[in-house]
Design a protein around this motif. Structure first.
Motif, PDB file in Angstrom:
ATOM      1  N   LEU A  48     -17.130   5.780  -6.003  1.00 55.64           N
ATOM      2  CA  LEU A  48     -15.998   5.397  -6.847  1.00 55.64           C
ATOM      3  C   LEU A  48     -15.050   4.477  -6.085  1.00 55.64           C
ATOM      4  CD1 LEU A  48     -14.322   5.659  -9.450  1.00 55.64           C
ATOM      5  CD2 LEU A  48     -13.245   7.660  -8.409  1.00 55.64           C
ATOM      6  N   SER A  49     -14.768   4.821  -4.850  1.00 56.20           N
ATOM      7  CA  SER A  49     -13.877   3.998  -4.036  1.00 56.20           C
ATOM      8  C   SER A  49     -14.433   2.591  -3.870  1.00 56.20           C
ATOM      9  CB  SER A  49     -13.670   4.659  -2.671  1.00 56.20           C
ATOM     10  OG  SER A  49     -12.815   3.893  -1.874  1.00 56.20           O
ATOM     11  N   LYS A  51     -16.523   0.994  -5.871  1.00 63.23           N
ATOM     12  CA  LYS A  51     -16.469   0.263  -7.144  1.00 63.23           C
ATOM     13  C   LYS A  51     -15.043  -0.176  -7.481  1.00 63.23           C
ATOM     14  CE  LYS A  51     -20.607   1.750  -9.464  1.00 63.23           C
ATOM     15  NZ  LYS A  51     -21.202   2.021 -10.749  1.00 63.23           N
ATOM     16  N   LEU A  52     -14.063   0.663  -7.161  1.00 67.14           N
ATOM     17  CA  LEU A  52     -12.677   0.284  -7.432  1.00 67.14           C
ATOM     18  C   LEU A  52     -12.253  -0.884  -6.549  1.00 67.14           C
ATOM     19  CD1 LEU A  52     -10.984   3.775  -7.895  1.00 67.14           C
ATOM     20  CD2 LEU A  52     -11.407   2.052  -9.641  1.00 67.14           C
ATOM     21  N   TYR A  57      -9.038  -3.139  -7.116  1.00 65.80           N
ATOM     22  CA  TYR A  57      -8.030  -2.091  -7.040  1.00 65.80           C
ATOM     23  C   TYR A  57      -7.988  -1.525  -5.630  1.00 65.80           C
ATOM     24  CZ  TYR A  57      -8.248  -2.223 -12.100  1.00 65.80           C
ATOM     25  OH  TYR A  57      -8.221  -2.633 -13.392  1.00 65.80           O
ATOM     26  N   THR A  65      -9.678  12.501  -4.408  1.00 65.32           N
ATOM     27  CA  THR A  65     -10.700  12.234  -5.419  1.00 65.32           C
ATOM     28  C   THR A  65     -11.733  13.353  -5.450  1.00 65.32           C
ATOM     29  OG1 THR A  65     -10.412   9.864  -5.070  1.00 65.32           O
ATOM     30  CG2 THR A  65     -12.387  10.555  -6.220  1.00 65.32           C
ATOM     31  N   LYS A 111      -6.362  -4.077 -18.000  1.00 68.33           N
ATOM     32  CA  LYS A 111      -6.670  -3.481 -16.697  1.00 68.33           C
ATOM     33  C   LYS A 111      -6.284  -2.000 -16.664  1.00 68.33           C
ATOM     34  CE  LYS A 111      -7.731  -6.849 -13.594  1.00 68.33           C
ATOM     35  NZ  LYS A 111      -8.830  -6.725 -12.679  1.00 68.33           N
ATOM     36  N   GLU A 114      -9.361  -0.020 -17.485  1.00 66.91           N
ATOM     37  CA  GLU A 114     -10.572  -0.359 -16.745  1.00 66.91           C
ATOM     38  C   GLU A 114     -10.919   0.689 -15.688  1.00 66.91           C
ATOM     39  OE1 GLU A 114     -12.392  -4.100 -14.196  1.00 66.91           O
ATOM     40  OE2 GLU A 114     -10.358  -4.211 -14.948  1.00 66.91           O
ATOM     41  N   ILE A 115      -9.906   1.285 -15.077  1.00 68.88           N
ATOM     42  CA  ILE A 115     -10.163   2.275 -14.027  1.00 68.88           C
ATOM     43  C   ILE A 115     -10.862   3.496 -14.603  1.00 68.88           C
ATOM     44  CG2 ILE A 115      -9.055   3.863 -12.413  1.00 68.88           C
ATOM     45  CD1 ILE A 115      -7.023   1.698 -11.839  1.00 68.88           C
ATOM     46  N   ILE A 118     -14.474   2.834 -14.966  1.00 64.99           N
ATOM     47  CA  ILE A 118     -15.187   2.871 -13.691  1.00 64.99           C
ATOM     48  C   ILE A 118     -15.455   4.318 -13.277  1.00 64.99           C
ATOM     49  CG2 ILE A 118     -14.996   2.335 -11.223  1.00 64.99           C
ATOM     50  CD1 ILE A 118     -13.409  -0.185 -12.051  1.00 64.99           C
TER      51      ILE A 118
END
Length: 147
Positions: A48-49, A51-52, A57, A65, A111, A114-115, A118
């Motif tokens: 996840l980190s 991809k962000l 981001y 997390t 935006k 969007e998170i 993801i």
């Protein structure tokens, strides 16, 4: 003293050894399960980190997390539409700030949602389509100025 008499007299030693071995096996299995779960949680948090960060981001704290989302996405994956609505109305306050009859929604920034998409892609990819359907009902645009 014959071997059978010796074994009969020290039967408690054999029983004790068996109990200790069974106990060690149980503790080992529990520890293995916990370590395996921690590894899965860390792998998902790292994914996840990554991809962000790739989406532009900042990277979240992986410990937080891991504790919030675990291995299955936690509350985000339970009902993505409800999480979206809650985030939009309570956290990001996507309204004009008035109360009563003057309150009206505003156009949300694209935006802002969007998170969550993801997160869903990493933790529960089967729910992304439902999320996209909920998102179709929401009007979004580039409303936040970015430098």
């Amino acid at each position: 003293m014959s071997p059978t008499q010796f074994a009969a007299q020290h039967k408690w030693i054999y029983i004790g050894a068996i109990v200790v071995l069974v106990g060690l096996v149980v503790v080992g299995l529990v520890q293995y399960s916990a370590v395996r779960k921690n590894n899965q949680t860390a792998a998902k948090a790292d994914e996840l980190s990554a991809k962000l960060v790739a989406a532009g981001y900042p990277a979240p704290d992986t410990d937080i997390t891991e504790s919030i989302l675990g291995t299955d996405g936690g509350p985000v994956c339970e009902d993505p539409g409800a999480a979206l609505n809650n985030a939009l109305w309570k956290v990001q306050q996507l309204s004009n700030g008035a109360t009563g009859p003057g309150m009206r929604p505003v156009i949300a920034d694209s935006k802002a949602v969007e998170i969550e998409r993801i997160v869903l892609e990493v933790y529960c990819p089967d729910k992304v389509d439902d999320f996209d359907e909920d998102l179709d009902d929401l009007k979004t645009d580039d409303t936040v100025r970015r430098s």
